[in-house]
Design an enzyme around this catalytic site. Structure first.
Site, PDB file in Angstrom:
ATOM      1  CB  SER A 113     -65.182 -12.711 -35.336  1.00 37.41           C
ATOM      2  OG  SER A 113     -65.061 -13.984 -35.949  1.00 37.41           O
ATOM      3  CG  ASP A 172     -56.651 -15.076 -36.329  1.00 32.52           C
ATOM      4  OD1 ASP A 172     -56.702 -15.506 -37.504  1.00 32.52           O
ATOM      5  OD2 ASP A 172     -57.551 -14.375 -35.840  1.00 32.52           O
ATOM      6  CG  HIS A 201     -60.815 -13.912 -37.369  1.00 35.96           C
ATOM      7  ND1 HIS A 201     -60.142 -14.211 -36.205  1.00 35.96           N
ATOM      8  CD2 HIS A 201     -62.144 -13.936 -37.053  1.00 35.96           C
ATOM      9  CE1 HIS A 201     -61.008 -14.388 -35.227  1.00 35.96           C
ATOM     10  NE2 HIS A 201     -62.222 -14.227 -35.710  1.00 35.96           N
TER      11      HIS A 201
END
Length: 217
Positions: free
Chosen positions: A17, A192, A195
């Protein structure tokens, strides 16, 4: 001379990611775009970019991706390669450790993950062996997405120390994102708490660019 894809040198981004750019915004480029821009600025020419990344990918899945023909062809022709890997492996292992308290299992997970990343690197070298042009590989180590849990720093330092040993491979350098983020993780992560936010991605790119681009010239 740099390896060419068409008329432009090629940058290949492999990973999870962090390579996808989760947490970046439309107006704030992610790590991969920032790194590409830095290559273009340094060499004063346009650079082609190809990304092979998936949100949630483990190191094993990234290794499998290298065997896909499209990825293999791109890696063989790349002058620049970046790799983000290990984050999902460590998140899974850390969450399990928090539930069980089994330190031996977490230690084994660290060794297994680093071994897989080493296999990724040697696979890259094998793929690129048919290309006489020089290239460079930059691997990003791991920042701490759980800074509120003090013990996680110890385990990440163990992981990053083992990862640093992979610099013995030719033309590989490890970008020390861990220390670039250290102490400022809450300000560099998205809501979150996993990230990077746009500033975090810029710091990641700057950390990798600071290593230079040798032996490419």
């Amino acid at each position: 001379m740099m390896s060419l894809m068409g008329d432009r040198p090629l940058y290949v981004a492999l990973g999870d990611s962090l390579t996808v750019g989760i947490g970046a915004t439309f107006f704030q480029p992610n790590f991969v775009k920032l790194y590409q821009h830095s290559i273009e600025y340094y060499f004063r020419q346009p650079v082609e970019r190809l990304s092979f990344a998936k949100n949630g990918a483990t190191s094993e899945q990234i290794l499998e991706q290298l065997l896909h023909p499209e990825t293999t062809h791109a890696v063989a022709n790349a002058s620049f390669i970046t790799l983000t890997a290990g984050g999902n492996d460590m998140l899974h292992a850390s969450r399990k450790w928090l539930k069980t308290g089994n330190q031996a299992e977490l230690s084994e997970s660290i060794q297994s993950c680093v071994a897989t990343i080493e296999e990724i690197l040697w696979t890259i070298f094998e793929i690129h062996a048919s290309n006489p042009q020089k290239f460079c590989v930059r691997v990003l180590n791991l920042y701490n997405p759980m800074p509120q849990i003090r013990e996680t720093y110890f385990w990440l330092e163990q992981y990053n120390k083992q990862l640093a040993s992979l610099e013995r491979a030719p033309d590989v350098k490890i970008a020390d994102v861990y220390h670039a983020f250290l102490g400022n993780e809450p300000m560099l992560l998205t809501l979150d708490h996993t990230h990077p936010n746009p500033l975090g991605y810029r710091i990641m790119a700057d950390t990798a660019v600071h290593l230079g681009f040798e032996p490419v010239s």
